[in-house]
Scaffold this motif. Sequence first.
Motif, PDB file in Angstrom:
ATOM      1  N   SER A  37       0.818  -1.209   0.000  1.00  0.00           N
ATOM      2  CA  SER A  37       0.000   0.000   0.000  1.00  0.00           C
ATOM      3  C   SER A  37       0.851   1.259   0.000  1.00  0.00           C
ATOM      4  CB  SER A  37      -0.914   0.017   1.231  1.00  0.00           C
ATOM      5  OG  SER A  37      -0.137   0.165   2.409  1.00  0.00           O
ATOM      6  N   ASP A  38       0.262   2.343  -0.481  1.00  0.00           N
ATOM      7  CA  ASP A  38       0.922   3.644  -0.433  1.00  0.00           C
ATOM      8  C   ASP A  38       1.147   4.073   1.010  1.00  0.00           C
ATOM      9  OD1 ASP A  38       0.947   3.763  -3.181  1.00  0.00           O
ATOM     10  OD2 ASP A  38      -0.869   4.982  -3.325  1.00  0.00           O
ATOM     11  N   GLU A  39       0.228   3.693   1.900  1.00  0.00           N
ATOM     12  CA  GLU A  39       0.369   4.045   3.312  1.00  0.00           C
ATOM     13  C   GLU A  39       1.624   3.408   3.902  1.00  0.00           C
ATOM     14  OE1 GLU A  39      -2.143   3.655   7.506  1.00  0.00           O
ATOM     15  OE2 GLU A  39      -2.885   2.702   5.686  1.00  0.00           O
ATOM     16  N   ARG A  40       1.877   2.172   3.525  1.00  0.00           N
ATOM     17  CA  ARG A  40       3.066   1.484   4.040  1.00  0.00           C
ATOM     18  C   ARG A  40       4.337   2.099   3.463  1.00  0.00           C
ATOM     19  NH1 ARG A  40       3.633  -1.012   8.782  1.00  0.00           N
ATOM     20  NH2 ARG A  40       5.232  -2.626   8.723  1.00  0.00           N
TER      21      ARG A  40
END
Length: 204
Positions: A19-22
């Motif tokens: 994910s982009d969050e990770r």
Amino acid sequence: MYPTLLDTIEQLDWEQLASDERRAALQTLVDFVQRKVTTGQQVNLNFICTHNSRRSHFAQVWAQTAAAYFKIPNVSSYSGGTEETALFPKVAETLTAQGFHVFKTTDTANPIYAIKYDDNSLPVIGFSKKYDHPFNPISDFAAIMTCSQADSGCPFIAGAEKRIPITFEDPKISDHTPDQTKVYAARSLEIAAELFYVFSMIKK
């Protein structure tokens, strides 16, 4: 590096993180390492979890290995906890299966392990300790919080230049179940992939 370990590394898919969050969480660590490398400073990384028994040791070992793999200079990887327990034996067993050479150098309640990724490199020293143990750096390090309990339970890490939460699910949930070996292997590889991603982004 040892052939079995290189085989394990080749299976890591660090360019395809979930994910982009990770990626955003990992970018903070990338930026810390890059700034130190660019300015020719020592890169001290202290991976912290409550008991310093599982996730923080996986992270310590894989960070040092990734730095060596990508030839990033002056990296020293450490680990610690909010309390001292012992390195959980399944961690050493998992790392051995994935290609490291692991030697128990003391046979005590809190044994010390030498964990080697290459015959001619210094081993990573693994044993449970508090994050401020004299073995660890006292200043100019990144405190990387690998579990949410340590992150919330340690609002202040003395000497830390940067505090970076990069948390992982505890493989302990699989203890005493038929899935234990599989869960520990998967968690180790997850941590490895993310740290290889970090060091793959560093420009020398």
